[in-house]
Design a protein around this motif. Structure first.
Motif, PDB file in Angstrom:
ATOM      1  N   HIS A  79       0.142   1.142   9.296  1.00  0.00           N
ATOM      2  CA  HIS A  79      -0.216   1.069   7.995  1.00  0.00           C
ATOM      3  C   HIS A  79      -0.659   2.166   7.080  1.00  0.00           C
ATOM      4  O   HIS A  79      -1.484   2.823   7.737  1.00  0.00           O
ATOM      5  CB  HIS A  79      -1.601  -0.169   8.112  1.00  0.00           C
ATOM      6  CG  HIS A  79      -1.623  -1.090   6.939  1.00  0.00           C
ATOM      7  ND1 HIS A  79      -2.472  -0.200   5.931  1.00  0.00           N
ATOM      8  CD2 HIS A  79      -1.331  -2.124   6.480  1.00  0.00           C
ATOM      9  CE1 HIS A  79      -2.625  -1.267   4.727  1.00  0.00           C
ATOM     10  NE2 HIS A  79      -1.920  -2.398   5.080  1.00  0.00           N
TER      11      HIS A  79
ATOM     12  N   GLU B 230       0.678  -1.094   0.147  1.00  0.00           N
ATOM     13  CA  GLU B 230       0.054   0.019   0.007  1.00  0.00           C
ATOM     14  C   GLU B 230       0.948   1.145  -0.085  1.00  0.00           C
ATOM     15  O   GLU B 230       0.344   2.265  -0.102  1.00  0.00           O
ATOM     16  CB  GLU B 230      -1.053   0.098   1.195  1.00  0.00           C
ATOM     17  CG  GLU B 230      -1.892  -1.070   1.334  1.00  0.00           C
ATOM     18  CD  GLU B 230      -2.968  -1.023   0.190  1.00  0.00           C
ATOM     19  OE1 GLU B 230      -3.234   0.285  -0.024  1.00  0.00           O
ATOM     20  OE2 GLU B 230      -3.632  -1.947  -0.341  1.00  0.00           O
TER      21      GLU B 230
ATOM     22  N   GLY C 294      -5.327  -4.027   4.221  1.00  0.00           N
ATOM     23  CA  GLY C 294      -5.539  -3.147   3.099  1.00  0.00           C
ATOM     24  C   GLY C 294      -6.428  -4.002   1.831  1.00  0.00           C
ATOM     25  O   GLY C 294      -6.315  -5.253   1.770  1.00  0.00           O
ATOM     26  N   GLU C 295      -7.067  -3.413   1.264  1.00  0.00           N
ATOM     27  CA  GLU C 295      -8.001  -3.814  -0.056  1.00  0.00           C
ATOM     28  C   GLU C 295      -8.649  -5.259   0.291  1.00  0.00           C
ATOM     29  O   GLU C 295      -8.810  -6.071  -0.437  1.00  0.00           O
ATOM     30  CB  GLU C 295      -6.856  -4.346  -1.059  1.00  0.00           C
ATOM     31  CG  GLU C 295      -5.554  -3.350  -1.365  1.00  0.00           C
ATOM     32  CD  GLU C 295      -6.221  -2.237  -2.123  1.00  0.00           C
ATOM     33  OE1 GLU C 295      -7.402  -2.343  -2.767  1.00  0.00           O
ATOM     34  OE2 GLU C 295      -5.479  -1.237  -2.082  1.00  0.00           O
TER      35      GLU C 295
ATOM     36  N   ASN D 230      -2.592   2.550   4.517  1.00  0.00           N
ATOM     37  CA  ASN D 230      -3.791   2.569   4.051  1.00  0.00           C
ATOM     38  C   ASN D 230      -4.768   1.491   4.409  1.00  0.00           C
ATOM     39  O   ASN D 230      -5.362   0.808   3.377  1.00  0.00           O
ATOM     40  CB  ASN D 230      -3.495   2.829   2.287  1.00  0.00           C
ATOM     41  CG  ASN D 230      -4.879   3.069   1.498  1.00  0.00           C
ATOM     42  OD1 ASN D 230      -5.732   3.749   2.051  1.00  0.00           O
ATOM     43  ND2 ASN D 230      -4.874   2.410   0.276  1.00  0.00           N
TER      44      ASN D 230
END
Lengths: 135, 135, 135, 135
Positions: free
Chosen positions: C11, B45, C77-78, C13
């Motif tokens: 982190h 990310e 993420g994602e 994102n």
């Protein structure tokens, strides 16, 4: 498992050219992981599982190490040769320990005979992959 | 993770007396597996994941090997010392390779700094467990 | 497992703000995976493992599902909410099935009592994480 | 993977008669786990991995869930139908999410095309196995 072969051929930037050995090991390790998992489960369902404790344990360990070793080899990019070599050694040792244990019961239980064959084949595939690693 | 300690104390037939080293490694390997998983995800990310390919890969491998090594050590019965030693070696090598990689980015990215610390700690726990294995 | 918390905070994102629930589940699932692995091993070492087949099996399944669920949650993420929800459901079901099985033996075997506690705690952490997933 | 078939046939006490569906899923899940692992690795090696974050993530999740689902199905004894059904659901959802993501890149990258095919096949094998579970 044919798509695994296609995947390796379409990888944009493999760390090594060890394609055939890698393909053989990914398939062999997947088979051995599944076979050892089923063998542990089958041993537990035999009449006297207490007599098969060591066999169950070696099958569980071998299943785990084959699964993780196949996973590392299924990543052709950015490999760390030192890590791969050490993991291939550990996997081959676990496979041979499990094969020896299952061979003791191979006449009495067919699943142990098939499992020992699978472990021997995977140990050999680990050895061949180890020799194919460059640097 | 306190229940892990209680579990070891209530095991009816452990293969070895390496209780404290085993407990420390099960906890350390679980932490390192989770931390490396998050670090790979965090690197992906970041603004330029292409510059972090090697770091992502070493985190994925380290997460996998820590998870499987912790699992083997969480089984105190019927252990095969040869398999354990080889797997502890492989795990320590993967941890140190990942630590070295993450340390390169430790100033720029806090998650890589924490990850490197976790990898160093787990590698040391592997070494201590290895020395505690009898036979 | 303190570094897991630091990892989440650093982190770049994260897909969601479910930080505390995610942290609790990563820790709870790691503990439950280790505890169930040890409980299966301990049951196998009891005098009559044939009487504990179902308990051993539910511990192996629960260990596997907790390990993989913790791994998904350790990737902030994602995330795919649909996949996460379904996996959290599966994990909570496996945890409760294992808790019920272990509770039958909780008086006779301390490791089954600790294991049942760990499974109940992890099932609840799955439920809380499920509610925290947005969309 | 032929030995997996032999293993199922030699199991002393399978919980169900879903032999063919189980065999197909163990093989399909092993293939999909390996293919998704390689696809994530290949995506990371493409020129612009930042554009493939979601694809990499769905491949990692799908690889993890296929591996663990195959493992549960490879244990024919003492199965818990509720746990199996929930895990098969989660695996099918992850496979379809990964297939959708990879299909977006299937023309540009051959590995994503093969991966999507593998995910679709595994999702269908999950569905068939789910229908075959009795009770």
């Amino acid at each position: 498992m044919n798509r695994v072969h296609q995947m390796f051929a379409s990888h944009p930037n493999p760390a090594s050219d060890a394609g055939e050995e890698a393909f053989a090991l990914v398939v062999g390790a997947a088979e051995c992981a599944a076979v050892c998992t089923t063998c542990a489960d089958a041993c537990l369902e035999e009449d006297d599982p207490a007599a098969l404790r060591r066999c169950i344990r070696s099958c569980l360990d071998c299943a785990d190490l084959c699964a993780v070793t196949g996973r590392l080899i299924a990543r052709p990019g950015e490999q760390d040769p030192q890590t791969l070599r050490a993991q291939l050694d550990a996997c081959a040792i676990a496979c041979r320990a499990c094969a020896e244990e299952c061979e003791r019961h191979a006449e009495a239980m067919e699943h142990c005979r098939f499992c020992a064959e699978s472990c021997r084949a995977c140990a050999n595939a680990c050895d061949r992959m180890r020799q194919a690693i460059v640097a």
